[in-house]
Design a protein around this motif. Sequence first.
Motif, PDB file in Angstrom:
ATOM      1  N   ALA A 131       0.867  -0.795  -0.044  1.00 27.05           N
ATOM      2  CA  ALA A 131      -0.121   0.281   0.227  1.00 27.05           C
ATOM      3  C   ALA A 131       0.877   1.465  -0.232  1.00 27.05           C
ATOM      4  CB  ALA A 131      -0.697   0.049   1.355  1.00 27.05           C
ATOM      5  N   VAL A 132       2.084   1.701   0.812  1.00 29.75           N
ATOM      6  CA  VAL A 132       2.910   2.616   0.617  1.00 29.75           C
ATOM      7  C   VAL A 132       3.521   2.249  -0.314  1.00 29.75           C
ATOM      8  CG1 VAL A 132       5.442   3.287   1.537  1.00 29.75           C
ATOM      9  CG2 VAL A 132       3.502   2.118   2.721  1.00 29.75           C
ATOM     10  N   VAL A 133       4.313   1.682  -0.827  1.00 33.78           N
ATOM     11  CA  VAL A 133       4.179   1.366  -2.280  1.00 33.78           C
ATOM     12  C   VAL A 133       3.564   2.147  -3.352  1.00 33.78           C
ATOM     13  CG1 VAL A 133       5.596   0.749  -4.277  1.00 33.78           C
ATOM     14  CG2 VAL A 133       6.511  -0.346  -2.211  1.00 33.78           C
ATOM     15  N   ALA A 134       2.593   1.609  -3.505  1.00 35.69           N
ATOM     16  CA  ALA A 134       1.278   2.356  -4.404  1.00 35.69           C
ATOM     17  C   ALA A 134       1.141   3.768  -4.447  1.00 35.69           C
ATOM     18  CB  ALA A 134       0.150   1.440  -4.304  1.00 35.69           C
ATOM     19  N   ALA A 135       0.430   3.517  -3.214  1.00 32.61           N
ATOM     20  CA  ALA A 135       0.552   5.519  -2.468  1.00 32.61           C
ATOM     21  C   ALA A 135       1.634   6.136  -3.087  1.00 32.61           C
ATOM     22  CB  ALA A 135       0.352   5.290  -1.124  1.00 32.61           C
ATOM     23  N   ALA A 136       3.023   6.168  -3.113  1.00 32.97           N
ATOM     24  CA  ALA A 136       4.081   6.679  -2.885  1.00 32.97           C
ATOM     25  C   ALA A 136       4.315   6.690  -4.747  1.00 32.97           C
ATOM     26  CB  ALA A 136       5.219   6.429  -2.198  1.00 32.97           C
ATOM     27  N   ARG A 137       3.417   6.374  -5.349  1.00 36.08           N
ATOM     28  CA  ARG A 137       3.927   5.646  -6.757  1.00 36.08           C
ATOM     29  C   ARG A 137       3.314   6.927  -7.111  1.00 36.08           C
ATOM     30  NH1 ARG A 137       6.188   2.619 -11.009  1.00 36.08           N
ATOM     31  NH2 ARG A 137       5.336   3.351 -12.955  1.00 36.08           N
ATOM     32  N   ASP A 138       2.034   7.461  -6.870  1.00 35.13           N
ATOM     33  CA  ASP A 138       0.573   8.078  -7.375  1.00 35.13           C
ATOM     34  C   ASP A 138       0.897   8.856  -7.431  1.00 35.13           C
ATOM     35  OD1 ASP A 138      -0.570   5.597  -7.936  1.00 35.13           O
ATOM     36  OD2 ASP A 138      -2.071   5.659  -5.877  1.00 35.13           O
ATOM     37  N   ALA A 139       2.196   9.046  -5.977  1.00 38.02           N
ATOM     38  CA  ALA A 139       2.084  11.313  -5.691  1.00 38.02           C
ATOM     39  C   ALA A 139       3.885  11.883  -6.444  1.00 38.02           C
ATOM     40  CB  ALA A 139       2.270  11.004  -3.841  1.00 38.02           C
ATOM     41  N   GLY A 140       4.353   9.942  -6.893  1.00 42.74           N
ATOM     42  CA  GLY A 140       5.119  10.185  -7.569  1.00 42.74           C
ATOM     43  C   GLY A 140       6.939  10.040  -7.770  1.00 42.74           C
ATOM     44  N   VAL A 141       6.574   8.762  -6.752  1.00 41.07           N
ATOM     45  CA  VAL A 141       7.809   9.171  -5.820  1.00 41.07           C
ATOM     46  C   VAL A 141       8.300   7.012  -5.931  1.00 41.07           C
ATOM     47  CG1 VAL A 141       9.463   8.866  -3.379  1.00 41.07           C
ATOM     48  CG2 VAL A 141       8.228  10.129  -4.249  1.00 41.07           C
ATOM     49  N   LEU A 142       8.412   6.871  -6.426  1.00 39.00           N
ATOM     50  CA  LEU A 142       9.219   5.283  -6.008  1.00 39.00           C
ATOM     51  C   LEU A 142      10.087   4.823  -5.229  1.00 39.00           C
ATOM     52  CD1 LEU A 142       9.803   4.765  -9.955  1.00 39.00           C
ATOM     53  CD2 LEU A 142       7.816   4.352  -8.961  1.00 39.00           C
ATOM     54  N   VAL A 143       9.026   3.357  -4.515  1.00 42.40           N
ATOM     55  CA  VAL A 143      10.154   2.913  -3.784  1.00 42.40           C
ATOM     56  C   VAL A 143       9.710   1.480  -3.941  1.00 42.40           C
ATOM     57  CG1 VAL A 143      10.006   5.572  -1.820  1.00 42.40           C
ATOM     58  CG2 VAL A 143       8.254   3.087  -1.470  1.00 42.40           C
ATOM     59  N   GLY A 144      10.228   0.909  -2.704  1.00 47.01           N
ATOM     60  CA  GLY A 144      10.775  -0.665  -3.101  1.00 47.01           C
ATOM     61  C   GLY A 144       9.897  -1.201  -1.842  1.00 47.01           C
ATOM     62  N   ALA A 145       9.357  -2.666  -2.187  1.00 50.32           N
ATOM     63  CA  ALA A 145       8.965  -3.276  -0.913  1.00 50.32           C
ATOM     64  C   ALA A 145       9.467  -4.382  -0.688  1.00 50.32           C
ATOM     65  CB  ALA A 145       7.219  -3.931  -1.240  1.00 50.32           C
ATOM     66  N   VAL A 146      10.445  -4.650   0.203  1.00 53.31           N
ATOM     67  CA  VAL A 146      10.909  -5.530   0.573  1.00 53.31           C
ATOM     68  C   VAL A 146      10.472  -6.539   1.619  1.00 53.31           C
ATOM     69  CG1 VAL A 146      13.616  -4.696  -0.025  1.00 53.31           C
ATOM     70  CG2 VAL A 146      13.331  -4.086   2.182  1.00 53.31           C
ATOM     71  N   GLY A 147       9.787  -6.795   1.496  1.00 57.39           N
ATOM     72  CA  GLY A 147       9.492  -7.774   2.677  1.00 57.39           C
ATOM     73  C   GLY A 147       8.055  -7.611   2.808  1.00 57.39           C
ATOM     74  N   ALA A 148       6.634  -8.363   3.589  1.00 59.89           N
ATOM     75  CA  ALA A 148       5.626  -7.595   3.649  1.00 59.89           C
ATOM     76  C   ALA A 148       4.481  -6.237   3.977  1.00 59.89           C
ATOM     77  CB  ALA A 148       4.324  -8.971   4.163  1.00 59.89           C
ATOM     78  N   ARG A 149       5.994  -6.102   5.450  1.00 60.90           N
ATOM     79  CA  ARG A 149       6.243  -4.661   6.114  1.00 60.90           C
ATOM     80  C   ARG A 149       7.232  -4.043   6.634  1.00 60.90           C
ATOM     81  NH1 ARG A 149       3.467  -9.418   8.845  1.00 60.90           N
ATOM     82  NH2 ARG A 149       1.783  -8.859   9.168  1.00 60.90           N
ATOM     83  N   THR A 150       7.765  -4.047   5.334  1.00 61.05           N
ATOM     84  CA  THR A 150       9.260  -3.063   5.013  1.00 61.05           C
ATOM     85  C   THR A 150       9.259  -3.037   3.416  1.00 61.05           C
ATOM     86  OG1 THR A 150      10.432  -5.560   6.309  1.00 61.05           O
ATOM     87  CG2 THR A 150      10.976  -3.603   5.460  1.00 61.05           C
ATOM     88  N   VAL A 151       9.591  -1.281   4.275  1.00 59.54           N
ATOM     89  CA  VAL A 151       9.622  -0.248   2.121  1.00 59.54           C
ATOM     90  C   VAL A 151      11.431   0.063   2.883  1.00 59.54           C
ATOM     91  CG1 VAL A 151       9.275   1.540   1.504  1.00 59.54           C
ATOM     92  CG2 VAL A 151       7.178   0.073   2.575  1.00 59.54           C
ATOM     93  N   ARG A 152      12.049  -0.110   1.293  1.00 57.57           N
ATOM     94  CA  ARG A 152      13.543   0.147   1.022  1.00 57.57           C
ATOM     95  C   ARG A 152      13.575   1.665   0.214  1.00 57.57           C
ATOM     96  NH1 ARG A 152      17.980  -3.071  -1.567  1.00 57.57           N
ATOM     97  NH2 ARG A 152      16.528  -2.423  -3.068  1.00 57.57           N
ATOM     98  N   VAL A 153      13.827   2.916   0.547  1.00 58.59           N
ATOM     99  CA  VAL A 153      14.089   4.028   0.023  1.00 58.59           C
ATOM    100  C   VAL A 153      15.123   3.981  -0.539  1.00 58.59           C
ATOM    101  CG1 VAL A 153      14.137   6.454   0.707  1.00 58.59           C
ATOM    102  CG2 VAL A 153      11.976   4.886   1.479  1.00 58.59           C
ATOM    103  N   VAL A 154      16.346   4.266  -1.212  1.00 57.34           N
ATOM    104  CA  VAL A 154      17.584   4.449  -1.583  1.00 57.34           C
ATOM    105  C   VAL A 154      18.186   5.326  -2.463  1.00 57.34           C
ATOM    106  CG1 VAL A 154      19.375   3.158  -2.627  1.00 57.34           C
ATOM    107  CG2 VAL A 154      17.867   1.662  -1.783  1.00 57.34           C
ATOM    108  N   THR A 155      19.230   6.114  -1.480  1.00 57.40           N
ATOM    109  CA  THR A 155      19.439   7.560  -2.204  1.00 57.40           C
ATOM    110  C   THR A 155      20.973   7.303  -3.641  1.00 57.40           C
ATOM    111  OG1 THR A 155      21.112   8.190  -0.381  1.00 57.40           O
ATOM    112  CG2 THR A 155      19.024   9.211  -0.421  1.00 57.40           C
ATOM    113  N   HIS A 156      20.512   7.947  -4.841  1.00 55.31           N
ATOM    114  CA  HIS A 156      21.761   7.502  -5.372  1.00 55.31           C
ATOM    115  C   HIS A 156      22.119   8.937  -5.815  1.00 55.31           C
ATOM    116  CE1 HIS A 156      18.747   7.182  -8.472  1.00 55.31           C
ATOM    117  NE2 HIS A 156      18.198   6.034  -7.461  1.00 55.31           N
TER     118      HIS A 156
END
Length: 345
Positions: free
Chosen positions: A291-316
Amino acid sequence: MTDALIDLRSDTVTRPGPQMRAAMAAAEVGDDVYGEDPTVRALEERVAALFGKEAAIFTPTGSMANVLAVRSVVGAGEEVLCDSSAHIARAELGAHAAYTGLTMRTWTGPRGGIDLPAIEALFAPDLGPFFVPTRAISVENTHNFGGGTVLPLGDLQALRSYADSVGAAVHMDGARIWNAHVATGTPLAEYGAVTDVLAVCLSKGLGAPVGSLMVGTRAAVDEARVWRKRMGGGMRQVGILAAAGIYALDHHVERLADDHANARLLAEACDVDPGTVDTNIVVVDVSDAAAVVAAARDAGVLVGAVGARTVRVVTHLDVSRDQAVAAASVLTKVLASTRPTTGGS
Ligand SMILES: Cc1ncc(COP(=O)(O)O)c(C=O)c1O
């Protein structure tokens, strides 16, 4: 995907810029399977020297570098110990079992860290004909799923002493060793000194499009050349890609500090203690990662799910300070809107 999206899924998503592409186009090349590509050889010699090792071998991926590295110290029917969320255990699709025929047993360290008492309890090199003999201990620095964790040099030195005392080899998955080096100022050769063999990547924070290396003894690297070819990883005029790696080593190491600062900013926005963010990865516990990944995408930010309850945010490299600030504000709102309400109906 449009350029308007801010992509924080991984540091592998960077695209080579014009100067890196120019370096690639200008590369001197030859047939690397014949050992005749001068640019590949220069890269291999440079990386081996950086870690104080005898030799290195260029590979298409970090996964292949890890398979070659681990198999140089663990054989079929033998085992390697690693953290339970190690990339080699979780995310290489069973390559080590499939190609080498080894097995793994795991400890669960804090944020992917080294738990020496747990390792000592697992270590069993010679328990007779009923048990798999342990040959090596593998650590990951920085630790990806642990949240970009830097393994303290003191822990690594203690592990080295223990491994020496029991005759075990130490492998390091150093896909992001450059981040550890920049975050702590620890010379790369210190990481070389505590390990027998490493895998390092040019295609993560350093921003090359392709390329990793296994780094170790001359004998291990010579053998890895045979295995790389056997696995279909013998590449020909690949100096074009090695040139991107050389460019990245020249220009993209020190700037990793910017990624680390951006990650701390994003951590704060995600209600993660920035003091726990060592490098460029922020791991956020949520109630519903999808749900977090989908809502962030709708708002223009891509983040990844690395578990059912874990989101990963990576800078580069391809995320500017301004984009990090913009993404931080989006993620604060997304996390607030996807947080389950407590109490009431
Ligand atoms: C810690 C770690 N090791 C190894 C790899 C494998 O690299 P590759 O995707 O090039 O196979 C990755 C990939 O992200 C990684 O994060």
